[in-house]
Design a protein around this motif. Structure first.
Motif, PDB file in Angstrom:
ATOM      1  N   ALA A   1       7.047  -3.767  -5.648  1.00  0.00           N
ATOM      2  CA  ALA A   1       5.647  -3.975  -5.596  1.00  0.00           C
ATOM      3  C   ALA A   1       5.280  -4.455  -7.178  1.00  0.00           C
ATOM      4  O   ALA A   1       4.366  -5.453  -6.814  1.00  0.00           O
ATOM      5  CB  ALA A   1       5.036  -2.434  -5.585  1.00  0.00           C
ATOM      6  N   ARG A   2       5.756  -4.136  -8.044  1.00  0.00           N
ATOM      7  CA  ARG A   2       5.363  -4.658  -9.664  1.00  0.00           C
ATOM      8  C   ARG A   2       5.616  -6.111  -9.495  1.00  0.00           C
ATOM      9  O   ARG A   2       4.783  -6.947 -10.044  1.00  0.00           O
ATOM     10  CB  ARG A   2       5.965  -3.954 -10.458  1.00  0.00           C
TER      11      ARG A   2
ATOM     12  N   ASP B   1      -1.369  -5.083  -4.495  1.00  0.00           N
ATOM     13  CA  ASP B   1      -2.325  -4.311  -4.734  1.00  0.00           C
ATOM     14  C   ASP B   1      -2.279  -2.776  -4.046  1.00  0.00           C
ATOM     15  O   ASP B   1      -1.291  -2.512  -3.482  1.00  0.00           O
ATOM     16  CB  ASP B   1      -3.757  -4.866  -4.343  1.00  0.00           C
ATOM     17  N   ASP B   2      -3.265  -1.828  -4.292  1.00  0.00           N
ATOM     18  CA  ASP B   2      -2.917  -0.661  -3.827  1.00  0.00           C
ATOM     19  C   ASP B   2      -2.666  -0.521  -2.231  1.00  0.00           C
ATOM     20  O   ASP B   2      -1.886   0.033  -1.813  1.00  0.00           O
ATOM     21  CB  ASP B   2      -4.085   0.377  -4.196  1.00  0.00           C
ATOM     22  N   ALA B   3      -3.387  -1.227  -1.401  1.00  0.00           N
ATOM     23  CA  ALA B   3      -3.082  -1.467  -0.226  1.00  0.00           C
ATOM     24  C   ALA B   3      -1.735  -1.714   0.182  1.00  0.00           C
ATOM     25  O   ALA B   3      -1.130  -1.271   1.141  1.00  0.00           O
ATOM     26  CB  ALA B   3      -4.326  -2.034   0.570  1.00  0.00           C
TER      27      ALA B   3
ATOM     28  N   LEU C   1       5.315   1.019   1.206  1.00  0.00           N
ATOM     29  CA  LEU C   1       5.874   2.367   1.140  1.00  0.00           C
ATOM     30  C   LEU C   1       5.953   3.135   2.616  1.00  0.00           C
ATOM     31  O   LEU C   1       6.956   3.394   3.305  1.00  0.00           O
ATOM     32  CB  LEU C   1       5.164   3.491   0.572  1.00  0.00           C
ATOM     33  N   ASN C   2       5.097   2.648   3.728  1.00  0.00           N
ATOM     34  CA  ASN C   2       4.790   3.181   5.050  1.00  0.00           C
ATOM     35  C   ASN C   2       6.087   2.465   5.826  1.00  0.00           C
ATOM     36  O   ASN C   2       6.573   2.935   6.594  1.00  0.00           O
ATOM     37  CB  ASN C   2       3.631   2.802   5.601  1.00  0.00           C
TER      38      ASN C   2
ATOM     39  N   HIS D   1     -10.130  -0.066   4.201  1.00  0.00           N
ATOM     40  CA  HIS D   1     -11.442  -0.063   4.269  1.00  0.00           C
ATOM     41  C   HIS D   1     -12.231   1.236   3.481  1.00  0.00           C
ATOM     42  O   HIS D   1     -12.403   2.319   3.899  1.00  0.00           O
ATOM     43  CB  HIS D   1     -11.862   0.329   5.842  1.00  0.00           C
ATOM     44  N   GLY D   2     -12.477   0.602   2.133  1.00  0.00           N
ATOM     45  CA  GLY D   2     -13.120   1.571   1.202  1.00  0.00           C
ATOM     46  C   GLY D   2     -14.503   1.516   0.999  1.00  0.00           C
ATOM     47  O   GLY D   2     -15.336   2.366   1.558  1.00  0.00           O
TER      48      GLY D   2
END
Length: 296
Positions: free
Chosen positions: A72-73, A78-80, A86-87, A228-229
């Protein structure tokens, strides 16, 4: 679960989005692939090229949290996107069983608890809806029913925001920034597909939209995800005109997999006045869709 194709396409698409300059690497003059090479991602993630190639071929099962974080890094997720990776890893090794949201039926088979409906009805300043990850509208306050009059008037939409977006011409009037709404709708569905890969209703929805909408197919193949935040959106309502509304989306702790989204207008703005007018029209049941829709 065998989700290797999904993993491969997601990681490949993320790698293609990063330029060597963004990663702090020399661009070179003989690059045959968009974005980074596999070897460059492997170096950034501090792992062998062979191991990263195995991951990118879809073999996420058994990958440790440290490995996933390194990937990921390196890919600057991004966070999503991190959550999506991970999912995908959890689904690959079957560890998503306990974290998978409880299956939700269609709008015809799920009824909100009365206290949830009371909460929605108590929100009078703006539209408020409860949706699942498939973008089905499961519950709404009176102002939201007036707000989404065009969507709800067409039975073919099945109270689903994504169907409205891609299959109902009325959405292009309602959403001045139609392309942006299309991007968001698909990214939300893609995130849900990673979070609950066993959802048959979601697979059916994606299949339907892929078959009937080239705009959807193009966006789905991009493998973008989002949560969706919070943010601001523009609408054009047939009864009250242009509205610019802020939104907040909140996960419901008592209803895993569901979220409540509330729209509000800036105090003193023309959009606030528009919502007041819409609420008045809703109270007298004078809100009508912009045009009659076919029943199919």
């Amino acid at each position: 679960m065998d989700n290797r194709d999904e993993v491969r396409e997601f990681l490949t698409s993320r790698r293609a989005k990063i330029t060597p300059e963004q990663a702090g690497l020399p661009a070179g003059s003989r690059r045959r692939v968009p974005g980074l090479r596999r070897s460059e991602v492997a170096a950034l993630a501090d792992m062998s090229v062979e191991y990263y190639a195995k991951l990118e071929r879809g073999s996420l099962a058994g990958a440790s949290p440290a490995v996933l974080e390194a990937v990921a890094r390196a890919l600057r997720l991004d966070d999503a996107e991190r959550a999506h990776l991970l999912n995908l890893a959890q689904a690959a090794d079957g560890s998503d069983v306990l974290t998978r949201p409880r299956r939700r039926g269609s709008t015809r088979s799920w009824t909100p608890h009365r206290s949830l409906q009371w909460t929605l009805d108590a929100i009078t300043a703006g539209p408020a809806v409860v949706c699942n990850g498939r973008t089905d509208i499961l519950a709404a306050n009176p102002l939201a029913r007036a707000f989404y009059a065009d969507l709800l008037a067409n039975p073919g939409n099945q109270r689903n925001l994504a169907r409205f977006n891609f299959l109902d011409p009325a959405s292009r009037r309602f959403y001045p920034d139609w392309d942006l709404f299309g991007d968001m709708a698909v990214a939300i569905l893609r995130r849900e597909a990673g979070r609950d890969p066993h959802d048959k209703d979601l697979h059916d929805l994606v299949g339907e939209l892929s078959t009937r909408s080239e705009d959807f197919r193009t966006r789905w193949s991009a493998h973008n995800v989002r949560r969706h935040g919070t943010g601001t959106k523009r609408f054009h309502h047939p009864a009250v005109g242009d509205l610019t509304l802020a939104y907040e989306s909140l996960d419901l702790a008592a209803e895993p997999g569901l979220s409540m989204t509330v729209y509000t207008a800036e105090p003193g703005s023309s959009s606030e006045e528009g919502l007041r007018l819409l609420a008045s029209l809703a109270a007298t049941e004078n809100v009508r869709p912009a045009a009659q829709h076919p029943a199919g």
